[in-house]
Design a protein around this motif. Structure first.
Motif, PDB file in Angstrom:
ATOM      1  N   ALA A  35       0.816  -1.222   0.000  1.00 41.40           N
ATOM      2  CA  ALA A  35       0.000   0.000   0.000  1.00 41.40           C
ATOM      3  C   ALA A  35       0.847   1.268   0.000  1.00 41.40           C
ATOM      4  CB  ALA A  35      -0.930  -0.002   1.209  1.00 41.40           C
ATOM      5  N   ARG A  36       2.159   1.128   0.116  1.00 40.35           N
ATOM      6  CA  ARG A  36       3.011   2.308   0.169  1.00 40.35           C
ATOM      7  C   ARG A  36       3.263   2.855  -1.231  1.00 40.35           C
ATOM      8  NH1 ARG A  36       7.102  -0.230   4.536  1.00 40.35           N
ATOM      9  NH2 ARG A  36       8.679   0.561   3.113  1.00 40.35           N
ATOM     10  N   THR A  37       3.696   4.091  -1.301  1.00 40.62           N
ATOM     11  CA  THR A  37       3.894   4.771  -2.582  1.00 40.62           C
ATOM     12  C   THR A  37       5.346   4.656  -3.029  1.00 40.62           C
ATOM     13  OG1 THR A  37       2.151   6.352  -2.070  1.00 40.62           O
ATOM     14  CG2 THR A  37       3.722   6.953  -3.798  1.00 40.62           C
ATOM     15  N   ALA A  38       5.523   4.181  -4.258  1.00 41.21           N
ATOM     16  CA  ALA A  38       6.865   4.076  -4.843  1.00 41.21           C
ATOM     17  C   ALA A  38       6.996   5.164  -5.899  1.00 41.21           C
ATOM     18  CB  ALA A  38       7.070   2.692  -5.448  1.00 41.21           C
ATOM     19  N   SER A  39       7.464   6.334  -5.492  1.00 45.69           N
ATOM     20  CA  SER A  39       7.502   7.484  -6.403  1.00 45.69           C
ATOM     21  C   SER A  39       8.914   7.847  -6.848  1.00 45.69           C
ATOM     22  CB  SER A  39       6.850   8.702  -5.740  1.00 45.69           C
ATOM     23  OG  SER A  39       7.487   9.000  -4.517  1.00 45.69           O
ATOM     24  N   ASN A  40       9.901   7.111  -6.373  1.00 50.25           N
ATOM     25  CA  ASN A  40      11.268   7.273  -6.854  1.00 50.25           C
ATOM     26  C   ASN A  40      11.578   6.126  -7.810  1.00 50.25           C
ATOM     27  OD1 ASN A  40      13.043   9.537  -5.555  1.00 50.25           O
ATOM     28  ND2 ASN A  40      11.695   8.848  -3.918  1.00 50.25           N
ATOM     29  N   GLY A  41      12.801   6.086  -8.298  1.00 45.55           N
ATOM     30  CA  GLY A  41      13.176   4.994  -9.179  1.00 45.55           C
ATOM     31  C   GLY A  41      14.023   5.459 -10.334  1.00 45.55           C
ATOM     32  N   LEU A  42      13.884   4.761 -11.464  1.00 46.92           N
ATOM     33  CA  LEU A  42      14.696   5.078 -12.634  1.00 46.92           C
ATOM     34  C   LEU A  42      13.960   4.701 -13.906  1.00 46.92           C
ATOM     35  CD1 LEU A  42      15.794   2.181 -13.838  1.00 46.92           C
ATOM     36  CD2 LEU A  42      17.435   2.357 -11.981  1.00 46.92           C
ATOM     37  N   VAL A  43      14.485   5.208 -15.017  1.00 42.61           N
ATOM     38  CA  VAL A  43      14.043   4.801 -16.344  1.00 42.61           C
ATOM     39  C   VAL A  43      15.218   4.118 -17.022  1.00 42.61           C
ATOM     40  CG1 VAL A  43      13.138   5.545 -18.568  1.00 42.61           C
ATOM     41  CG2 VAL A  43      12.424   6.719 -16.489  1.00 42.61           C
ATOM     42  N   ALA A  44      14.958   2.936 -17.598  1.00 38.80           N
ATOM     43  CA  ALA A  44      16.000   2.179 -18.298  1.00 38.80           C
ATOM     44  C   ALA A  44      15.565   1.945 -19.735  1.00 38.80           C
ATOM     45  CB  ALA A  44      16.240   0.843 -17.599  1.00 38.80           C
TER      46      ALA A  44
ATOM     47  N   ASP B  63      15.328   7.633  -3.115  1.00 42.24           N
ATOM     48  CA  ASP B  63      16.450   7.726  -4.040  1.00 42.24           C
ATOM     49  C   ASP B  63      17.667   6.964  -3.525  1.00 42.24           C
ATOM     50  OD1 ASP B  63      17.343   9.441  -2.047  1.00 42.24           O
ATOM     51  OD2 ASP B  63      17.300  11.241  -3.287  1.00 42.24           O
ATOM     52  N   PHE B  64      17.695   6.685  -2.222  1.00 46.46           N
ATOM     53  CA  PHE B  64      18.787   5.882  -1.671  1.00 46.46           C
ATOM     54  C   PHE B  64      18.816   4.498  -2.313  1.00 46.46           C
ATOM     55  CE2 PHE B  64      20.495   2.859   1.427  1.00 46.46           C
ATOM     56  CZ  PHE B  64      21.729   3.431   1.703  1.00 46.46           C
ATOM     57  N   VAL B  65      17.638   3.880  -2.418  1.00 46.88           N
ATOM     58  CA  VAL B  65      17.547   2.571  -3.070  1.00 46.88           C
ATOM     59  C   VAL B  65      17.760   2.713  -4.574  1.00 46.88           C
ATOM     60  CG1 VAL B  65      15.914   0.741  -3.716  1.00 46.88           C
ATOM     61  CG2 VAL B  65      16.187   1.381  -1.326  1.00 46.88           C
TER      62      VAL B  65
ATOM     63  N   ARG C   7      22.028  -3.003  -6.669  1.00 49.05           N
ATOM     64  CA  ARG C   7      21.081  -4.103  -6.844  1.00 49.05           C
ATOM     65  C   ARG C   7      19.833  -3.641  -7.601  1.00 49.05           C
ATOM     66  NH1 ARG C   7      19.301  -9.046  -2.929  1.00 49.05           N
ATOM     67  NH2 ARG C   7      17.638  -9.811  -4.265  1.00 49.05           N
ATOM     68  N   PHE C   8      19.310  -2.485  -7.262  1.00 50.40           N
ATOM     69  CA  PHE C   8      18.116  -1.959  -7.924  1.00 50.40           C
ATOM     70  C   PHE C   8      18.399  -1.701  -9.401  1.00 50.40           C
ATOM     71  CE2 PHE C   8      15.305   1.587  -9.138  1.00 50.40           C
ATOM     72  CZ  PHE C   8      14.069   1.048  -8.793  1.00 50.40           C
ATOM     73  N   GLN C   9      19.543  -1.120  -9.693  1.00 51.30           N
ATOM     74  CA  GLN C   9      19.882  -0.808 -11.080  1.00 51.30           C
ATOM     75  C   GLN C   9      20.134  -2.079 -11.888  1.00 51.30           C
ATOM     76  OE1 GLN C   9      22.673   2.502 -11.598  1.00 51.30           O
ATOM     77  NE2 GLN C   9      22.074   3.322  -9.615  1.00 51.30           N
TER      78      GLN C   9
ATOM     79  N   GLN D 237      24.466  11.891  -9.241  1.00 47.40           N
ATOM     80  CA  GLN D 237      24.574  10.848  -8.236  1.00 47.40           C
ATOM     81  C   GLN D 237      23.460   9.807  -8.343  1.00 47.40           C
ATOM     82  OE1 GLN D 237      27.311  10.827  -6.253  1.00 47.40           O
ATOM     83  NE2 GLN D 237      27.886  12.662  -7.409  1.00 47.40           N
ATOM     84  N   LEU D 238      22.452  10.091  -9.174  1.00 47.13           N
ATOM     85  CA  LEU D 238      21.289   9.221  -9.287  1.00 47.13           C
ATOM     86  C   LEU D 238      21.191   8.636 -10.696  1.00 47.13           C
ATOM     87  CD1 LEU D 238      18.636  11.411  -7.413  1.00 47.13           C
ATOM     88  CD2 LEU D 238      19.883   9.430  -6.519  1.00 47.13           C
TER      89      LEU D 238
END
Length: 277
Positions: free
Chosen positions: A54-63, A82-84, A89-91, A160-161
């Motif tokens: 139910a939590r919001t995932a509003s960070n991340g990346l585009v590949a 943005d830490f993750v 591992r995330f990338q 850095q991101l």
């Protein structure tokens, strides 16, 4: 009770992307045993996966992934911080999934999640990342363009991101220079549609009604309203359709004119910005 070494807390956080207090708690429970603390965090993460839905995932990346010059895949993979997002591992997960999209061409996100990747479903890979990283990890959307010539562009707003804006653009024939220029233009100018013919009729009518009300509120003469409204609709197309936008490198030319001069036709595009529609 073992004394917790703050250097180990920092190292554990960097390795697992778990919160500082969770790392400290795991090291305390493990009596300072680093490897045991890693396992405790993984177990904690697995138990909490359901709670994170139910939590919001509003960070991340585009590949992006190109297969040759005629197939491209674009993926938005989301997390909570943005830490993750900047973690290895995330990338790596994003790169693996976008490669899989290009190779298997799934029909939609549900088909992608149920498809097999390295002996597991993509959904299982996401759940494992969820548990290991301690955050909600989800695939928000992806696009595939195939045929003609495909160009891509990924933009980092922070060095850095990872990239947070990504573009694919499809031309009818190969032109690397124009492909790159148009992909960068689309990244910067955020069009929503390729041409005015692609704008849904209900969207145009909504804008027309808004412009009409705005024009009346400005006290314009009744006989002039229709012409003013149509002018504003034209401005709307210039703002939001690729072909009618002024080219960022030469605003005296539209993208349609730039493409015509280069002898190419722009057939399609996809643009993602993390957290935006």
């Amino acid at each position: 009770m073992a004394t917790v070494n703050m250097a180990d807390v920092k190292r554990l956080r960097e390795l697992t992307a778990a919160g500082m207090m969770d790392c400290k708690k795991a090291l305390t429970e493990a009596e300072g045993d680093f490897d045991k603390a890693v396992e405790i965090l993984r177990l904690m993460g697995a138990k909490d996966v359901g709670k994170r839905e139910a939590r919001t995932a509003s960070n991340g990346l585009v590949a992006a992934k190109l297969e040759g010059t005629s197939l491209g895949a674009l993926l938005e993979l989301n997390c909570e911080t943005d830490f993750v997002a900047k973690g290895e591992r995330f990338q790596e997960l994003a790169a693996k999934v976008v490669d899989h999209i290009a190779a298997t061409k799934p029909a939609d996100v549900d088909a992608l999640l149920s498809s097999e990747l390295e002996g597991k479903s993509v959904k299982e890979h996401l759940d494992e990342a969820n548990a290991a990283l301690g955050e909600k990890i989800e695939i928000r959307r992806f696009s595939l363009l195939e045929g003609g010539y495909i160009a891509s562009y990924l933009h980092k707003s922070d060095p850095q991101l990872p990239p947070t804006v990504g573009v694919l653009v499809q031309l009818d024939k190969e032109n690397a220079e124009i492909g790159k220029d148009l992909a960068q233009h689309i990244a910067a100018m955020a069009p929503k549609w390729l041409s005015r013919e692609d704008v849904p009729a209900d969207v145009v009518e909504k804008e027309r009604a808004l412009f009409e009300q705005m024009t009346r509120d400005e006290g314009k003469p009744e006989q002039a309203i229709a012409k003013i409204v149509e002018g504003r609709i034209g401005g709307f197309y210039k703002d939001f359709t690729v072909l009618e936008q002024p080219f960022v490198k030469d605003n005296k030319k539209t993208i349609a004119k730039v493409a015509q001069e280069a002898g190419v036709t722009v057939q399609a595009f996809a643009r993602y910005k993390v957290g935006q529609a």
